[in-house]
Design a protein around this motif. Structure first.
Motif, PDB file in Angstrom:
ATOM      1  N   ARG A   1       0.823  -1.212   0.000  1.00 18.36           N
ATOM      2  CA  ARG A   1       0.000   0.000   0.000  1.00 18.36           C
ATOM      3  C   ARG A   1       0.855   1.259   0.000  1.00 18.36           C
ATOM      4  NH1 ARG A   1      -2.706   0.557   4.465  1.00 18.36           N
ATOM      5  NH2 ARG A   1      -2.375  -1.414   5.548  1.00 18.36           N
ATOM      6  N   ALA A   2       2.109   1.127   0.465  1.00 23.60           N
ATOM      7  CA  ALA A   2       3.045   2.259   0.434  1.00 23.60           C
ATOM      8  C   ALA A   2       3.751   2.379  -0.918  1.00 23.60           C
ATOM      9  CB  ALA A   2       4.081   2.116   1.542  1.00 23.60           C
ATOM     10  N   GLY A   3       3.410   1.496  -1.854  1.00 21.62           N
ATOM     11  CA  GLY A   3       3.955   1.601  -3.197  1.00 21.62           C
ATOM     12  C   GLY A   3       5.133   0.701  -3.499  1.00 21.62           C
ATOM     13  N   LEU A   4       5.474  -0.228  -2.599  1.00 25.55           N
ATOM     14  CA  LEU A   4       6.609  -1.111  -2.815  1.00 25.55           C
ATOM     15  C   LEU A   4       6.159  -2.441  -3.402  1.00 25.55           C
ATOM     16  CD1 LEU A   4       8.671  -0.593   0.478  1.00 25.55           C
ATOM     17  CD2 LEU A   4       8.632   0.799  -1.598  1.00 25.55           C
ATOM     18  N   ASP A   5       7.045  -3.065  -4.162  1.00 29.16           N
ATOM     19  CA  ASP A   5       6.834  -4.433  -4.625  1.00 29.16           C
ATOM     20  C   ASP A   5       7.385  -5.359  -3.552  1.00 29.16           C
ATOM     21  OD1 ASP A   5       5.784  -3.518  -7.055  1.00 29.16           O
ATOM     22  OD2 ASP A   5       7.765  -3.419  -7.975  1.00 29.16           O
ATOM     23  N   ALA A   6       6.517  -6.027  -2.801  1.00 27.85           N
ATOM     24  CA  ALA A   6       6.941  -6.783  -1.622  1.00 27.85           C
ATOM     25  C   ALA A   6       6.540  -8.241  -1.724  1.00 27.85           C
ATOM     26  CB  ALA A   6       6.344  -6.172  -0.353  1.00 27.85           C
ATOM     27  N   ALA A   7       7.429  -9.116  -1.265  1.00 29.76           N
ATOM     28  CA  ALA A   7       7.163 -10.550  -1.240  1.00 29.76           C
ATOM     29  C   ALA A   7       8.061 -11.203  -0.200  1.00 29.76           C
ATOM     30  CB  ALA A   7       7.420 -11.174  -2.611  1.00 29.76           C
ATOM     31  N   VAL A   8       7.668 -12.377   0.275  1.00 26.93           N
ATOM     32  CA  VAL A   8       8.534 -13.175   1.151  1.00 26.93           C
ATOM     33  C   VAL A   8       9.604 -13.824   0.281  1.00 26.93           C
ATOM     34  CG1 VAL A   8       8.677 -15.174   2.675  1.00 26.93           C
ATOM     35  CG2 VAL A   8       6.743 -13.593   2.863  1.00 26.93           C
ATOM     36  N   SER A   9      10.871 -13.533   0.585  1.00 28.43           N
ATOM     37  CA  SER A   9      11.963 -14.063  -0.231  1.00 28.43           C
ATOM     38  C   SER A   9      12.575 -15.330   0.338  1.00 28.43           C
ATOM     39  CB  SER A   9      13.055 -13.003  -0.412  1.00 28.43           C
ATOM     40  OG  SER A   9      13.648 -12.677   0.832  1.00 28.43           O
ATOM     41  N   SER A  10      12.408 -15.559   1.635  1.00 28.59           N
ATOM     42  CA  SER A  10      12.914 -16.788   2.242  1.00 28.59           C
ATOM     43  C   SER A  10      12.224 -17.001   3.575  1.00 28.59           C
ATOM     44  CB  SER A  10      14.437 -16.736   2.427  1.00 28.59           C
ATOM     45  OG  SER A  10      14.815 -15.620   3.190  1.00 28.59           O
ATOM     46  N   ARG A  11      12.217 -18.252   4.004  1.00 27.05           N
ATOM     47  CA  ARG A  11      11.596 -18.593   5.283  1.00 27.05           C
ATOM     48  C   ARG A  11      12.257 -19.840   5.855  1.00 27.05           C
ATOM     49  NH1 ARG A  11       5.982 -18.339   4.866  1.00 27.05           N
ATOM     50  NH2 ARG A  11       5.997 -17.401   2.795  1.00 27.05           N
ATOM     51  N   VAL A  12      12.185 -19.979   7.158  1.00 28.80           N
ATOM     52  CA  VAL A  12      12.765 -21.145   7.828  1.00 28.80           C
ATOM     53  C   VAL A  12      11.979 -21.386   9.107  1.00 28.80           C
ATOM     54  CG1 VAL A  12      14.454 -19.820   9.181  1.00 28.80           C
ATOM     55  CG2 VAL A  12      14.938 -22.202   8.601  1.00 28.80           C
ATOM     56  N   ARG A  13      11.916 -22.632   9.535  1.00 26.09           N
ATOM     57  CA  ARG A  13      11.272 -22.957  10.815  1.00 26.09           C
ATOM     58  C   ARG A  13      12.354 -23.385  11.797  1.00 26.09           C
ATOM     59  NH1 ARG A  13       5.951 -22.711  10.752  1.00 26.09           N
ATOM     60  NH2 ARG A  13       5.856 -23.638  12.830  1.00 26.09           N
ATOM     61  N   ILE A  14      12.252 -22.868  13.018  1.00 26.22           N
ATOM     62  CA  ILE A  14      13.227 -23.172  14.058  1.00 26.22           C
ATOM     63  C   ILE A  14      12.496 -23.562  15.339  1.00 26.22           C
ATOM     64  CG2 ILE A  14      14.977 -21.601  13.108  1.00 26.22           C
ATOM     65  CD1 ILE A  14      14.160 -19.600  15.299  1.00 26.22           C
ATOM     66  N   PRO A  15      13.112 -24.371  16.190  1.00 24.36           N
ATOM     67  CA  PRO A  15      12.473 -24.732  17.464  1.00 24.36           C
ATOM     68  C   PRO A  15      12.301 -23.508  18.360  1.00 24.36           C
ATOM     69  CG  PRO A  15      14.326 -26.178  16.968  1.00 24.36           C
ATOM     70  CD  PRO A  15      14.412 -25.044  16.007  1.00 24.36           C
ATOM     71  N   PHE A  16      11.247 -23.512  19.162  1.00 20.11           N
ATOM     72  CA  PHE A  16      11.094 -22.459  20.161  1.00 20.11           C
ATOM     73  C   PHE A  16      12.338 -22.416  21.042  1.00 20.11           C
ATOM     74  CE2 PHE A  16       6.182 -22.962  20.332  1.00 20.11           C
ATOM     75  CZ  PHE A  16       6.063 -22.193  19.186  1.00 20.11           C
ATOM     76  N   GLY A  17      12.816 -21.222  21.304  1.00 17.14           N
ATOM     77  CA  GLY A  17      13.939 -21.032  22.216  1.00 17.14           C
ATOM     78  C   GLY A  17      13.472 -20.515  23.566  1.00 17.14           C
ATOM     79  N   PRO A  18      14.403 -20.070  24.397  1.00 16.44           N
ATOM     80  CA  PRO A  18      14.084 -19.705  25.772  1.00 16.44           C
ATOM     81  C   PRO A  18      13.000 -18.634  25.915  1.00 16.44           C
ATOM     82  CG  PRO A  18      16.445 -19.939  25.515  1.00 16.44           C
ATOM     83  CD  PRO A  18      15.856 -20.051  24.137  1.00 16.44           C
ATOM     84  N   VAL A  19      13.006 -17.585  25.061  1.00 14.48           N
ATOM     85  CA  VAL A  19      12.026 -16.519  25.215  1.00 14.48           C
ATOM     86  C   VAL A  19      10.615 -17.034  24.972  1.00 14.48           C
ATOM     87  CG1 VAL A  19      11.189 -14.345  24.245  1.00 14.48           C
ATOM     88  CG2 VAL A  19      13.602 -14.626  24.741  1.00 14.48           C
ATOM     89  N   LEU A  20      10.385 -17.700  23.859  1.00 15.58           N
ATOM     90  CA  LEU A  20       9.048 -18.208  23.574  1.00 15.58           C
ATOM     91  C   LEU A  20       8.637 -19.294  24.567  1.00 15.58           C
ATOM     92  CD1 LEU A  20       8.807 -18.325  19.680  1.00 15.58           C
ATOM     93  CD2 LEU A  20       8.086 -16.544  21.262  1.00 15.58           C
ATOM     94  N   LEU A  21       9.579 -20.145  24.945  1.00 16.55           N
ATOM     95  CA  LEU A  21       9.247 -21.189  25.914  1.00 16.55           C
ATOM     96  C   LEU A  21       8.830 -20.594  27.254  1.00 16.55           C
ATOM     97  CD1 LEU A  21      12.074 -23.802  25.174  1.00 16.55           C
ATOM     98  CD2 LEU A  21       9.623 -24.023  24.653  1.00 16.55           C
ATOM     99  N   SER A  22       9.399 -19.452  27.598  1.00 23.47           N
ATOM    100  CA  SER A  22       9.082 -18.825  28.891  1.00 23.47           C
ATOM    101  C   SER A  22       7.692 -18.204  28.922  1.00 23.47           C
ATOM    102  CB  SER A  22      10.122 -17.749  29.225  1.00 23.47           C
ATOM    103  OG  SER A  22       9.964 -16.615  28.382  1.00 23.47           O
ATOM    104  N   ARG A  23       7.077 -18.011  27.744  1.00 24.79           N
ATOM    105  CA  ARG A  23       5.761 -17.367  27.698  1.00 24.79           C
ATOM    106  C   ARG A  23       4.746 -18.172  26.892  1.00 24.79           C
ATOM    107  NH1 ARG A  23       8.026 -12.072  24.635  1.00 24.79           N
ATOM    108  NH2 ARG A  23       9.268 -12.187  26.513  1.00 24.79           N
ATOM    109  N   LEU A  24       4.927 -19.495  26.866  1.00 24.26           N
ATOM    110  CA  LEU A  24       4.016 -20.339  26.109  1.00 24.26           C
ATOM    111  C   LEU A  24       2.560 -20.164  26.563  1.00 24.26           C
ATOM    112  CD1 LEU A  24       5.881 -23.765  25.683  1.00 24.26           C
ATOM    113  CD2 LEU A  24       5.425 -22.023  23.946  1.00 24.26           C
ATOM    114  N   ARG A  25       2.341 -20.119  27.844  1.00 22.88           N
ATOM    115  CA  ARG A  25       0.963 -19.994  28.350  1.00 22.88           C
ATOM    116  C   ARG A  25       0.334 -18.704  27.853  1.00 22.88           C
ATOM    117  NH1 ARG A  25      -1.000 -20.372  34.718  1.00 22.88           N
ATOM    118  NH2 ARG A  25      -3.216 -19.936  34.312  1.00 22.88           N
ATOM    119  N   TRP A  26       1.074 -17.621  27.937  1.00 20.23           N
ATOM    120  CA  TRP A  26       0.550 -16.327  27.482  1.00 20.23           C
ATOM    121  C   TRP A  26       0.269 -16.352  25.982  1.00 20.23           C
ATOM    122  CZ3 TRP A  26       2.114 -12.546  24.020  1.00 20.23           C
ATOM    123  CH2 TRP A  26       1.484 -11.297  24.125  1.00 20.23           C
TER     124      TRP A  26
END
Length: 228
Positions: free
Chosen positions: A179-204
């Motif tokens: 919408r800002a006028g840029l040609d945008a796309a996802v160029s790469s992606r990867v899946r990684i295991p949850f690390g300490p930060v996400l594991l510490s707030r899984l319930r939330w």
């Protein structure tokens, strides 16, 4: 920056140091670095590294011959990035700045950004966690970038490379940039295991329906957006 969101090996580069309280490069850094390597950059390419942290990406861009400016809101990050530039014998302009506020008088061929993007109950004003905590939807900084970056890209080919988590809605980022006028796309992606930060707030995260009960991995994406 994802902070401790992944449990994989840290980013590795000779002589790269990280002062206490500064984000230690990890999987998101490697993903963005790989995206940088795919760009046609070299002498004369004006690069801005937003939220530089240790300066790992800025150093690599300088090694590729680019003219590099790096910014970070944290004083320790600024000091760390300057130190790493000196250790690698690279000329990098490093400034303390709230996103691009200190460097908005010019445009850039390439803007790199690994912003805070982890959903969190609050947004810290100080401390290491502000390098990854980004409000209840993880978009507190990403949305600001989507508003500010387009006007700072060089007309006729300026590129943004932005990495963030699938938890903070890549489709919303693509929509805002388009919408800002840029040609945008996802160029790469990867899946990684949850690390300490996400594991510490899984319930939330589960209570706010940001992850499913059986989720154990986080998706990281790089969005490439070009200004026509």
């Amino acid at each position: 920056m994802a902070g401790e969101t992944d449990g994989t090996r840290p980013f590795s580069q000779p002589f790269l140091v990280t002062l206490p309280g500064v984000y230690t490069p990890q999987s998101d850094t490697r993903l963005l670095l790989a995206a940088l390597e795919r760009e046609r950059v070299g002498p004369g390419t004006a690069v801005l590294d937003v939220g530089t942290g240790s300066g790992a990406l800025a150093v690599r861009a300088a090694q590729l011959g680019c003219e590099v400016t790096a910014v970070d809101v944290a004083l320790r990050a600024v000091i760390t990035a300057r130190l790493n530039a000196m250790l690698h014998r690279r000329r990098i302009t490093v400034r303390r700045s709230d996103l691009m506020s200190a460097v908005r008088t010019r445009s850039y061929d390439l803007i790199l950004c690994n912003p805070p993007y982890v959903p969190a109950p609050d947004i810290p004003r100080h401390g290491a966690s502000r390098a990854w905590n980004a409000g209840s939807d993880g978009r507190a900084v990403v949305d600001r970038l989507c508003t500010t970056v387009p006007s700072m890209l060089r007309r006729g080919g300026g590129v943004l490379l932005l990495v963030h988590s699938g938890l903070c809605d890549p489709d919303a980022t693509l929509d805002r940039l388009r919408r800002a006028g840029l040609d945008a796309a996802v160029s790469s992606r990867v899946r990684i295991p949850f690390g300490p930060v996400l594991l510490s707030r899984l319930r939330w995260l589960r209570e706010h329906r940001l992850i499913r009960t059986d989720d154990t991995n986080e998706e990281l994406v790089v969005i490439r957006a070009e200004r026509p």
